[in-house]
Design a protein around this motif. Structure first.
Motif, PDB file in Angstrom:
ATOM      1  N   LEU A 126       0.826  -1.207   0.000  1.00  0.00           N
ATOM      2  CA  LEU A 126       0.000   0.000   0.000  1.00  0.00           C
ATOM      3  C   LEU A 126       0.861   1.258   0.000  1.00  0.00           C
ATOM      4  O   LEU A 126       0.568   2.220  -0.726  1.00  0.00           O
ATOM      5  CB  LEU A 126      -0.916  -0.015   1.219  1.00  0.00           C
ATOM      6  CG  LEU A 126      -1.780   1.235   1.444  1.00  0.00           C
ATOM      7  CD1 LEU A 126      -2.671   1.495   0.255  1.00  0.00           C
ATOM      8  CD2 LEU A 126      -2.598   1.082   2.713  1.00  0.00           C
ATOM      9  N   ILE A 127       1.916   1.256   0.793  1.00  0.00           N
ATOM     10  CA  ILE A 127       2.750   2.452   0.917  1.00  0.00           C
ATOM     11  C   ILE A 127       3.430   2.781  -0.403  1.00  0.00           C
ATOM     12  O   ILE A 127       3.354   3.917  -0.905  1.00  0.00           O
ATOM     13  CB  ILE A 127       3.786   2.267   2.035  1.00  0.00           C
ATOM     14  CG1 ILE A 127       3.097   2.239   3.401  1.00  0.00           C
ATOM     15  CG2 ILE A 127       4.820   3.393   2.009  1.00  0.00           C
ATOM     16  CD1 ILE A 127       4.008   1.861   4.548  1.00  0.00           C
ATOM     17  N   PHE A 128       4.095   1.797  -1.009  1.00  0.00           N
ATOM     18  CA  PHE A 128       4.859   2.091  -2.218  1.00  0.00           C
ATOM     19  C   PHE A 128       3.974   2.182  -3.446  1.00  0.00           C
ATOM     20  O   PHE A 128       4.337   2.838  -4.421  1.00  0.00           O
ATOM     21  CB  PHE A 128       5.973   1.069  -2.387  1.00  0.00           C
ATOM     22  CG  PHE A 128       7.108   1.292  -1.430  1.00  0.00           C
ATOM     23  CD1 PHE A 128       8.086   2.241  -1.707  1.00  0.00           C
ATOM     24  CD2 PHE A 128       7.171   0.610  -0.229  1.00  0.00           C
ATOM     25  CE1 PHE A 128       9.113   2.481  -0.803  1.00  0.00           C
ATOM     26  CE2 PHE A 128       8.190   0.844   0.682  1.00  0.00           C
ATOM     27  CZ  PHE A 128       9.166   1.785   0.389  1.00  0.00           C
ATOM     28  N   ALA A 129       2.792   1.571  -3.409  1.00  0.00           N
ATOM     29  CA  ALA A 129       1.827   1.797  -4.485  1.00  0.00           C
ATOM     30  C   ALA A 129       1.375   3.250  -4.494  1.00  0.00           C
ATOM     31  O   ALA A 129       1.099   3.832  -5.556  1.00  0.00           O
ATOM     32  CB  ALA A 129       0.638   0.866  -4.318  1.00  0.00           C
ATOM     33  N   SER A 130       1.320   3.861  -3.313  1.00  0.00           N
ATOM     34  CA  SER A 130       0.889   5.260  -3.209  1.00  0.00           C
ATOM     35  C   SER A 130       1.909   6.224  -3.796  1.00  0.00           C
ATOM     36  O   SER A 130       1.573   7.377  -4.098  1.00  0.00           O
ATOM     37  CB  SER A 130       0.619   5.614  -1.739  1.00  0.00           C
ATOM     38  OG  SER A 130      -0.401   4.812  -1.192  1.00  0.00           O
ATOM     39  N   LEU A 173      13.581  -4.300   0.126  1.00  0.00           N
ATOM     40  CA  LEU A 173      13.646  -3.763  -1.240  1.00  0.00           C
ATOM     41  C   LEU A 173      12.638  -4.450  -2.151  1.00  0.00           C
ATOM     42  O   LEU A 173      11.917  -3.793  -2.915  1.00  0.00           O
ATOM     43  CB  LEU A 173      15.064  -3.929  -1.784  1.00  0.00           C
ATOM     44  CG  LEU A 173      15.302  -3.442  -3.230  1.00  0.00           C
ATOM     45  CD1 LEU A 173      15.087  -1.939  -3.322  1.00  0.00           C
ATOM     46  CD2 LEU A 173      16.715  -3.814  -3.681  1.00  0.00           C
ATOM     47  N   ILE A 174      12.564  -5.767  -2.065  1.00  0.00           N
ATOM     48  CA  ILE A 174      11.650  -6.501  -2.945  1.00  0.00           C
ATOM     49  C   ILE A 174      10.183  -6.203  -2.626  1.00  0.00           C
ATOM     50  O   ILE A 174       9.390  -5.967  -3.546  1.00  0.00           O
ATOM     51  CB  ILE A 174      11.949  -8.012  -2.873  1.00  0.00           C
ATOM     52  CG1 ILE A 174      13.290  -8.284  -3.567  1.00  0.00           C
ATOM     53  CG2 ILE A 174      10.830  -8.838  -3.507  1.00  0.00           C
ATOM     54  CD1 ILE A 174      13.696  -9.727  -3.595  1.00  0.00           C
ATOM     55  N   PRO A 175       9.742  -6.174  -1.344  1.00  0.00           N
ATOM     56  CA  PRO A 175       8.352  -5.762  -1.082  1.00  0.00           C
ATOM     57  C   PRO A 175       8.039  -4.360  -1.591  1.00  0.00           C
ATOM     58  O   PRO A 175       6.930  -4.106  -2.074  1.00  0.00           O
ATOM     59  CB  PRO A 175       8.254  -5.831   0.446  1.00  0.00           C
ATOM     60  CG  PRO A 175       9.262  -6.843   0.846  1.00  0.00           C
ATOM     61  CD  PRO A 175      10.399  -6.658  -0.118  1.00  0.00           C
ATOM     62  N   GLY A 176       9.024  -3.443  -1.496  1.00  0.00           N
ATOM     63  CA  GLY A 176       8.800  -2.098  -2.013  1.00  0.00           C
ATOM     64  C   GLY A 176       8.612  -2.090  -3.516  1.00  0.00           C
ATOM     65  O   GLY A 176       7.715  -1.412  -4.051  1.00  0.00           O
ATOM     66  N   ILE A 177       9.437  -2.867  -4.224  1.00  0.00           N
ATOM     67  CA  ILE A 177       9.300  -2.963  -5.684  1.00  0.00           C
ATOM     68  C   ILE A 177       7.965  -3.596  -6.054  1.00  0.00           C
ATOM     69  O   ILE A 177       7.292  -3.161  -6.998  1.00  0.00           O
ATOM     70  CB  ILE A 177      10.475  -3.760  -6.268  1.00  0.00           C
ATOM     71  CG1 ILE A 177      11.789  -2.984  -6.082  1.00  0.00           C
ATOM     72  CG2 ILE A 177      10.249  -4.058  -7.751  1.00  0.00           C
ATOM     73  CD1 ILE A 177      13.025  -3.750  -6.501  1.00  0.00           C
ATOM     74  N   CYS A 178       7.569  -4.628  -5.303  1.00  0.00           N
ATOM     75  CA  CYS A 178       6.267  -5.262  -5.555  1.00  0.00           C
ATOM     76  C   CYS A 178       5.128  -4.259  -5.355  1.00  0.00           C
ATOM     77  O   CYS A 178       4.135  -4.274  -6.093  1.00  0.00           O
ATOM     78  CB  CYS A 178       6.080  -6.458  -4.627  1.00  0.00           C
ATOM     79  SG  CYS A 178       7.197  -7.847  -4.977  1.00  0.00           S
ATOM     80  N   GLY A 179       5.264  -3.382  -4.359  1.00  0.00           N
ATOM     81  CA  GLY A 179       4.261  -2.347  -4.150  1.00  0.00           C
ATOM     82  C   GLY A 179       4.190  -1.366  -5.304  1.00  0.00           C
ATOM     83  O   GLY A 179       3.102  -0.957  -5.725  1.00  0.00           O
ATOM     84  N   LEU A 180       5.350  -0.979  -5.844  1.00  0.00           N
ATOM     85  CA  LEU A 180       5.376  -0.083  -6.995  1.00  0.00           C
ATOM     86  C   LEU A 180       4.707  -0.726  -8.208  1.00  0.00           C
ATOM     87  O   LEU A 180       3.985  -0.063  -8.961  1.00  0.00           O
ATOM     88  CB  LEU A 180       6.821   0.301  -7.331  1.00  0.00           C
ATOM     89  CG  LEU A 180       7.535   1.200  -6.318  1.00  0.00           C
ATOM     90  CD1 LEU A 180       9.010   1.325  -6.677  1.00  0.00           C
ATOM     91  CD2 LEU A 180       6.890   2.577  -6.269  1.00  0.00           C
TER      92      LEU A 180
END
Length: 292
Positions: A126-130, A173-180
């Protein structure tokens, strides 16, 4: 740059996510079981628990991750106010679910390597999708230099996101990329996701539970942020100084920026005209008018 002016007003979904993250962190930290929430291939294949998957999608593992994560969630409540709590709940469920699926896929693909064995837990999706609508839709309103380096009012949000992204190395890093990726899929309207809404019964139920009270009652938001009172609008209009030459009509992007911060569209337009389209001055005018 402010993400809003009245706490979690008209942002019950964000409030629920922040409360869930905080409470789960406290509970599992008190029981010293925070490490059990991290995603791993073995935990998914051999010791799968639905509650654990849910908890790993909301609970951060460490205090620094919690602080930066909650700060970003709180700031990004501006998008809930912009599209409404109903659609924002769809955005949240979609991005968290897609991000978790991508994280599980990455663990499966990398299970036979030494590169990755576990992933950080928390609402990274949710955070990095935002950050996708933050980058594309939120305009820069001011720029400045620190020690010869150029910054904007959006830089501190990017820095907080970078800190969270690298907080646990490749595990975060990988969860953040998945969020993006999840945010990009939502932006591209995959499967018509941007037209979907939660059933009104469910939306109303959660709005009554998580909407912050105001004077003993609360009402869920259906549009951008809820309307500013007509008294505030009149205060801004009455403060329009006389004897000035007509100013250029405020750009829609500036009006949208103020509306996303919680102000009424008409009041925002009047404040921008009075401030000669300076968004920071207009914000101050609206805040002063709101306190009257």
């Amino acid at each position: 740059m402010q993400g809003g002016v009245s706490g979690f007003q008209n942002a019950p979904v964000t409030r629920a996510v922040v409360l869930a993250s905080g409470l789960l962190f406290v509970v599992f930290s008190a029981q010293r079981r925070a490490r059990a929430l991290v995603l791993s291939h073995q935990g998914i294949v051999k010791n799968f628990r639905l509650w654990k998957l849910f908890a790993s999608g909301f609970a951060f593992q460490s205090t620094p991750e919690l602080l930066f994560g909650v700060y970003l969630l709180y700031y990004f409540r501006v998008f809930e106010r912009q599209i409404g709590s109903n659609k924002y709940s769809v955005f949240s469920l979609f991005t968290i679910s897609v991000s978790l699926l991508l994280e599980i896929l990455s663990l499966v693909l990398l299970k036979d390597t030494n590169y990755l064995s576990t992933l950080a837990c928390g609402p990274y999706g949710l955070i990095f999708a935002s950050f996708i609508p933050f980058f594309l839709d939120i305009p820069v309103t001011s720029r400045f230099r620190i020690f010869g380096v150029n910054f904007s009012d959006k830089s501190f949000i990017y820095l907080a996101g970078l800190q969270l992204l690298l907080s646990s190395g490749k595990r975060s890093l990988i969860p953040g990329i998945c969020g993006l990726i999840a945010g990009s899929l939502y932006r591209l309207n995959v499967l018509g996701i941007r037209r979907m809404k939660m059933p009104q019964v469910i939306a109303s139920f959660f709005a009554r539970i998580f909407a912050p009270s105001s004077g003993g009652s609360s009402r869920p938001s259906r549009s951008l942020v809820g309307n500013m009172s007509s008294r505030t609008s009149r205060a801004v209009q009455n403060n329009q100084p006389s004897g000035f030459a007509p100013v250029v009509e405020p750009p829609e992007s500036s009006i949208a920026m103020l509306v996303s911060m919680g102000f009424d569209g008409n009041a925002a337009r009047q404040a921008l005209m009075r401030a000669r389209n300076d968004i920071n001055t207009a914000t101050n005018i609206l805040l002063e008018a709101q306190t009257r």
